[in-house]
Design an enzyme around this catalytic site. Sequence first.
Site, PDB file in Angstrom:
ATOM      1  N   SER A  84       0.826  -1.199   0.000  1.00  0.00           N
ATOM      2  CA  SER A  84       0.000   0.000   0.000  1.00  0.00           C
ATOM      3  C   SER A  84       0.870   1.262   0.000  1.00  0.00           C
ATOM      4  O   SER A  84       1.690   1.441  -0.896  1.00  0.00           O
ATOM      5  CB  SER A  84      -0.950  -0.043   1.195  1.00  0.00           C
ATOM      6  N   ASP A 185     -10.023  -4.829  -4.335  1.00  0.00           N
ATOM      7  CA  ASP A 185      -9.357  -4.082  -3.271  1.00  0.00           C
ATOM      8  C   ASP A 185     -10.271  -2.935  -2.877  1.00  0.00           C
ATOM      9  O   ASP A 185     -10.619  -2.095  -3.707  1.00  0.00           O
ATOM     10  CB  ASP A 185      -8.001  -3.561  -3.777  1.00  0.00           C
ATOM     11  N   HIS A 215      -7.233  -5.980   0.082  1.00  0.00           N
ATOM     12  CA  HIS A 215      -6.108  -5.043   0.128  1.00  0.00           C
ATOM     13  C   HIS A 215      -4.883  -5.584   0.878  1.00  0.00           C
ATOM     14  O   HIS A 215      -3.763  -5.519   0.387  1.00  0.00           O
ATOM     15  CB  HIS A 215      -6.549  -3.722   0.764  1.00  0.00           C
TER      16      HIS A 215
END
Length: 247
Positions: A84, A185, A215
């Site tokens: 991320s 996601d 995610h």
Amino acid sequence: MRHEGSETGVLLCHGFTGSPQSVRPWAEYLAAKGLTVSLPLLPGHGTRWEDLAATRWQDWYATVDRELRLLSERCEQVFVCGLSMGGALALRLAARHGAAVSGVAVVNPAATFPRLEGLALPLGRFLVRSAKGISSDIAKEGVTEVGYDRVPTHAAYSCREFFGVVRGELPQVTQPLLVMHSRTDHVVPPTDSGLVLSRVSSEDVTETVLENSYHVATLDHDAERIFADSYGFISRLAARKTARDGA
């Protein structure tokens, strides 16, 4: 987490409002393979969201930048990995450090900020201290991510600024790149991975679509694939360098 291993080093970066827990199994897998591994805690993370509110992207980046320099002193080659926002941190390290980074492996890298929320942040951060949390987007039953249940708006604004900086620097990324992203996601749109792939200057590029994870894929159904693929990626490049140096 720090593990002393071979002269091949790996720096792992966790995401915004998360903690090393989200990528610790990945780090432990690579450490078990004999690599030297560093997994730092980003400033303001791993305690309470009010602590994150007092930090900015420059603080988070300074931490991983320092860890990269320490690994470079210890290892012949260093790879950077991230989840991320940690993926964005890894990409900026590659863009700014050039040959000091041998390769980049990222999972659901963040490169944009939700449009509506982003438009509200410049003023809204002075009116509202925090917003709903974004942690634990995981498909696997019974697994949770250790992260904040609130997102401090001042830190979110800084995170939005950081993504803009990273987008501008993506063409400076020339290293071999492995991008692993979930088809579904709920935090970072898969189009962010497409944006990264379209803007980097890397010639050695691998894209992997994770079909069974959300995610936080490093704690999800595709975790073992992430670990194995990234180790294979690192091993291939490390062996290539060894052969080239020996020629």
